[in-house]
Design a protein around this motif. Structure first.
Motif, PDB file in Angstrom:
ATOM      1  N   LEU A 122      -0.989  11.025   6.866  1.00 22.30           N
ATOM      2  CA  LEU A 122      -1.850  10.250   7.754  1.00 22.30           C
ATOM      3  C   LEU A 122      -1.295   8.854   8.013  1.00 22.30           C
ATOM      4  O   LEU A 122      -1.303   8.361   9.158  1.00 22.30           O
ATOM      5  CB  LEU A 122      -3.255  10.157   7.164  1.00 22.30           C
ATOM      6  N   VAL A 123      -0.823   8.183   6.952  1.00 24.83           N
ATOM      7  CA  VAL A 123      -0.368   6.801   7.126  1.00 24.83           C
ATOM      8  C   VAL A 123       0.910   6.749   7.958  1.00 24.83           C
ATOM      9  O   VAL A 123       1.037   5.945   8.892  1.00 24.83           O
ATOM     10  CB  VAL A 123      -0.165   6.137   5.753  1.00 24.83           C
ATOM     11  N   THR A 124       1.871   7.595   7.644  1.00 27.08           N
ATOM     12  CA  THR A 124       3.143   7.547   8.380  1.00 27.08           C
ATOM     13  C   THR A 124       3.003   8.039   9.815  1.00 27.08           C
ATOM     14  O   THR A 124       3.882   7.769  10.645  1.00 27.08           O
ATOM     15  CB  THR A 124       4.200   8.398   7.655  1.00 27.08           C
ATOM     16  N   SER A 125       1.917   8.744  10.109  1.00 27.11           N
ATOM     17  CA  SER A 125       1.719   9.172  11.504  1.00 27.11           C
ATOM     18  C   SER A 125       1.462   7.984  12.422  1.00 27.11           C
ATOM     19  O   SER A 125       1.585   8.109  13.651  1.00 27.11           O
ATOM     20  CB  SER A 125       0.547  10.158  11.579  1.00 27.11           C
ATOM     21  N   GLN A 126       1.113   6.825  11.840  1.00 18.97           N
ATOM     22  CA  GLN A 126       0.845   5.626  12.627  1.00 18.97           C
ATOM     23  C   GLN A 126       1.966   4.587  12.507  1.00 18.97           C
ATOM     24  O   GLN A 126       1.810   3.465  12.975  1.00 18.97           O
ATOM     25  CB  GLN A 126      -0.475   4.991  12.158  1.00 18.97           C
ATOM     26  N   PRO A 161       9.403   4.723  11.663  1.00 18.63           N
ATOM     27  CA  PRO A 161      10.355   4.611  10.553  1.00 18.63           C
ATOM     28  C   PRO A 161      11.552   3.724  10.868  1.00 18.63           C
ATOM     29  O   PRO A 161      12.263   3.296   9.960  1.00 18.63           O
ATOM     30  CB  PRO A 161      10.789   6.065  10.317  1.00 18.63           C
ATOM     31  N   SER A 162      11.794   3.424  12.122  1.00 16.27           N
ATOM     32  CA  SER A 162      12.956   2.601  12.473  1.00 16.27           C
ATOM     33  C   SER A 162      12.678   1.114  12.328  1.00 16.27           C
ATOM     34  O   SER A 162      13.593   0.295  12.472  1.00 16.27           O
ATOM     35  CB  SER A 162      13.387   2.902  13.916  1.00 16.27           C
ATOM     36  N   GLN A 163      11.445   0.729  12.049  1.00 16.45           N
ATOM     37  CA  GLN A 163      11.086  -0.672  11.919  1.00 16.45           C
ATOM     38  C   GLN A 163      10.748  -1.008  10.469  1.00 16.45           C
ATOM     39  O   GLN A 163      10.487  -0.132   9.654  1.00 16.45           O
ATOM     40  CB  GLN A 163       9.888  -0.999  12.826  1.00 16.45           C
ATOM     41  N   LYS A 164      10.748  -2.333  10.195  1.00 16.20           N
ATOM     42  CA  LYS A 164      10.328  -2.805   8.886  1.00 16.20           C
ATOM     43  C   LYS A 164       8.802  -2.814   8.843  1.00 16.20           C
ATOM     44  O   LYS A 164       8.160  -3.603   9.537  1.00 16.20           O
ATOM     45  CB  LYS A 164      10.867  -4.210   8.616  1.00 16.20           C
ATOM     46  N   ASN A 165       8.250  -1.961   8.034  1.00 22.58           N
ATOM     47  CA  ASN A 165       6.798  -1.809   8.017  1.00 22.58           C
ATOM     48  C   ASN A 165       6.115  -2.671   6.956  1.00 22.58           C
ATOM     49  O   ASN A 165       4.896  -2.825   6.973  1.00 22.58           O
ATOM     50  CB  ASN A 165       6.431  -0.339   7.768  1.00 22.58           C
ATOM     51  N   GLY A 166       6.880  -3.233   6.031  1.00 21.25           N
ATOM     52  CA  GLY A 166       6.299  -4.134   5.038  1.00 21.25           C
ATOM     53  C   GLY A 166       5.239  -3.461   4.175  1.00 21.25           C
ATOM     54  O   GLY A 166       5.420  -2.352   3.659  1.00 21.25           O
ATOM     55  N   TYR A 167       4.086  -4.153   4.075  1.00 21.51           N
ATOM     56  CA  TYR A 167       3.007  -3.637   3.223  1.00 21.51           C
ATOM     57  C   TYR A 167       2.296  -2.424   3.823  1.00 21.51           C
ATOM     58  O   TYR A 167       1.420  -1.835   3.179  1.00 21.51           O
ATOM     59  CB  TYR A 167       1.979  -4.732   2.959  1.00 21.51           C
ATOM     60  N   ALA A 168       2.664  -2.051   5.031  1.00 28.91           N
ATOM     61  CA  ALA A 168       2.022  -0.893   5.648  1.00 28.91           C
ATOM     62  C   ALA A 168       2.341   0.398   4.893  1.00 28.91           C
ATOM     63  O   ALA A 168       1.618   1.390   5.030  1.00 28.91           O
ATOM     64  CB  ALA A 168       2.452  -0.769   7.113  1.00 28.91           C
ATOM     65  N   ASP A 206      -3.642   2.835  15.472  1.00 35.32           N
ATOM     66  CA  ASP A 206      -4.987   3.371  15.217  1.00 35.32           C
ATOM     67  C   ASP A 206      -5.257   3.238  13.716  1.00 35.32           C
ATOM     68  O   ASP A 206      -4.744   4.017  12.910  1.00 35.32           O
ATOM     69  CB  ASP A 206      -5.057   4.838  15.644  1.00 35.32           C
ATOM     70  N   PRO A 207      -6.033   2.245  13.298  1.00 33.78           N
ATOM     71  CA  PRO A 207      -6.212   2.005  11.860  1.00 33.78           C
ATOM     72  C   PRO A 207      -7.170   2.976  11.177  1.00 33.78           C
ATOM     73  O   PRO A 207      -7.253   2.984   9.948  1.00 33.78           O
ATOM     74  CB  PRO A 207      -6.772   0.580  11.819  1.00 33.78           C
ATOM     75  N   TRP A 208      -7.900   3.779  11.951  1.00 32.21           N
ATOM     76  CA  TRP A 208      -8.931   4.610  11.325  1.00 32.21           C
ATOM     77  C   TRP A 208      -8.372   5.671  10.378  1.00 32.21           C
ATOM     78  O   TRP A 208      -8.974   5.931   9.322  1.00 32.21           O
ATOM     79  CB  TRP A 208      -9.804   5.255  12.401  1.00 32.21           C
ATOM     80  N   PRO A 209      -7.264   6.323  10.662  1.00 34.69           N
ATOM     81  CA  PRO A 209      -6.702   7.224   9.643  1.00 34.69           C
ATOM     82  C   PRO A 209      -6.353   6.499   8.342  1.00 34.69           C
ATOM     83  O   PRO A 209      -6.535   7.050   7.245  1.00 34.69           O
ATOM     84  CB  PRO A 209      -5.457   7.794  10.320  1.00 34.69           C
ATOM     85  N   VAL A 210      -5.881   5.260   8.473  1.00 36.45           N
ATOM     86  CA  VAL A 210      -5.550   4.481   7.272  1.00 36.45           C
ATOM     87  C   VAL A 210      -6.822   4.124   6.511  1.00 36.45           C
ATOM     88  O   VAL A 210      -6.865   4.181   5.274  1.00 36.45           O
ATOM     89  CB  VAL A 210      -4.768   3.214   7.661  1.00 36.45           C
ATOM     90  N   VAL A 211      -7.867   3.753   7.248  1.00 38.53           N
ATOM     91  CA  VAL A 211      -9.143   3.443   6.591  1.00 38.53           C
ATOM     92  C   VAL A 211      -9.673   4.678   5.862  1.00 38.53           C
ATOM     93  O   VAL A 211     -10.200   4.584   4.743  1.00 38.53           O
ATOM     94  CB  VAL A 211     -10.159   2.932   7.626  1.00 38.53           C
ATOM     95  N   SER A 268      -2.621  -5.117   6.038  1.00 37.99           N
ATOM     96  CA  SER A 268      -1.608  -4.556   6.944  1.00 37.99           C
ATOM     97  C   SER A 268      -2.213  -3.649   8.006  1.00 37.99           C
ATOM     98  O   SER A 268      -1.475  -2.926   8.692  1.00 37.99           O
ATOM     99  CB  SER A 268      -0.574  -3.768   6.139  1.00 37.99           C
ATOM    100  N   LEU A 269      -3.520  -3.689   8.170  1.00 35.04           N
ATOM    101  CA  LEU A 269      -4.149  -2.814   9.161  1.00 35.04           C
ATOM    102  C   LEU A 269      -3.733  -3.163  10.584  1.00 35.04           C
ATOM    103  O   LEU A 269      -3.760  -2.303  11.482  1.00 35.04           O
ATOM    104  CB  LEU A 269      -5.681  -2.895   9.035  1.00 35.04           C
ATOM    105  N   ASP A 270      -3.334  -4.427  10.823  1.00 35.37           N
ATOM    106  CA  ASP A 270      -2.959  -4.817  12.183  1.00 35.37           C
ATOM    107  C   ASP A 270      -1.631  -4.209  12.619  1.00 35.37           C
ATOM    108  O   ASP A 270      -1.267  -4.281  13.796  1.00 35.37           O
ATOM    109  CB  ASP A 270      -2.884  -6.336  12.284  1.00 35.37           C
TER     110      ASP A 270
END
Length: 353
Positions: free
Chosen positions: A79-83, A86-93, A34-39, A28-30
């Protein structure tokens, strides 16, 4: 029959679940601008998971490690929710919710339930603040909280069961020790009664046959038998048939014999006891002392039994040595040691030639 689950299997299952969350995060990185906080969260999650699952000698997690896991559970949602939107379906994110739930289950299982509840509690409050009350179910917060509650209940139940099991085992050991002590007491009493009966019965039958009218020699023999019965109580393991026979012979020739077993030879095996009994019998057989004291050595040490034989001093020979009997000291009126024997607890085996 006791059925147990290997610890490595439980650790492996926890590692597989934790790895599954990382797979969801990777696919779900795509979705992130900015995926670096998630990494970074993924790396920290790997580190803390390895630390909490690493085998250690204590089942209870150290406080510092539980605090570190709690800190990770606080940082990851931020960190994760900063990217995310909340109004969209984020799925596995929103993988972090299940990941934190798994981490807190491990913390609760390792008996740090307070830290686990703080972790999922912050995650739930943050989820409501970030996505609203309706987003709690979509994020999976309810499932994570439920798993922590289940882990808390199971840990408490297993801890209580383990404590009760230890108490039952201790009670069983105490009951077994009590039963063994009672059986030993009964066996000892029966043996002493049998030995006393064997020693005193002939004389008792003689007393009955003569109507209590005993000769002086028989009365003296009764005193010897009384001493033999007393030896059975006080002498205990110092006695065998040979020692009993030599003690009785010493008493019949006029010696006063005292035996005292204070438990110093209770730990010796049958072979060492036979050696000690043989040495005692030989010492008594060759002694002409008027008073003989046989006593076990208490408190350990190299010697098992000490034998002391005392006899009256020969004042005439002592006076001849000094020239004037009137100048003899008061010590000459006391007893002199005629027998001194210390029997060792063990004798080293001689090497074969």
């Amino acid at each position: 029959m006791r059925v147990s689950v290997p610890r490595w299997l439980i650790v492996l299952l926890a590692a597989v679940f934790s790895g599954y969350h990382l797979v969801l995060a990777a696919v779900s990185l795509d979705r992130f601008d900015d995926p670096w906080p998630v990494v970074a969260c993924m790396v920290v999650y790997v580190v803390v998971t390895v630390m909490v699952l690493w085998p250690s000698g204590r089942a209870r997690m150290p406080v510092w490690l539980a605090a570190f896991a709690l800190a990770v559970s606080v940082v990851m949602p931020l960190l994760v929710t900063s990217q995310l939107d909340p109004s969209q379906k984020n799925g596995y994110a929103t993988w972090y919710v299940a990941a934190i739930g798994t981490l807190m289950v491990i913390v609760a299982t390792r008996r740090r339930q307070g830290f686990a509840w703080l972790g999922v509690g912050f995650m739930a409050v943050h989820g409501v603040t970030w996505g609203g009350l309706g987003a709690v179910a979509d994020l999976g917060v309810v499932g994570s909280v439920s798993w922590v509650a289940f882990a808390h209940a199971m840990t408490a139940t297993l801890t209580r069961a383990g404590r009760e099991t230890r108490e039952f085992i201790l009670a069983e050991h105490e009951a077994a020790d009590w039963q063994a002590a009672q059986e030993a007491h009964v066996n000892e009493r029966q043996y002493r009664l049998l030995q006393t009966s064997r020693t005193a019965r002939p004389m008792l039958q003689e007393i009955v046959a003569q109507g209590g009218d005993l000769t002086p020699e028989q009365r003296q023999e009764c005193l010897h038998l009384e001493g033999a019965i007393r030896d059975e109580i006080r002498g205990r393991r110092l006695l065998d048939d040979d020692v009993r026979r030599e003690v009785m012979a010493a008493r019949r020739r006029g010696a006063v014999v005292s035996l005292l077993d204070e438990g110093g030879i209770d730990d010796l095996d049958a072979r060492e006891l036979r050696r000690i009994h043989q040495a005692l019998a030989e010492a008594l057989h060759g002694s002409s002392a008027d008073r003989i004291i046989i006593r076990t050595a208490s408190g350990g040490g190299d010697d098992a039994v000490t034998v002391v034989g005392l006899g009256s001093a020969d004042l005439s020979s002592s006076a001849l040595g000094r020239g004037v009997a009137a100048e003899a000291d008061e010590d000459d009126d006391g007893d002199e040691v005629q027998l001194w024997l210390q029997i060792p607890r063990s004798v080293p085996e001689r090497a074969a030639p």
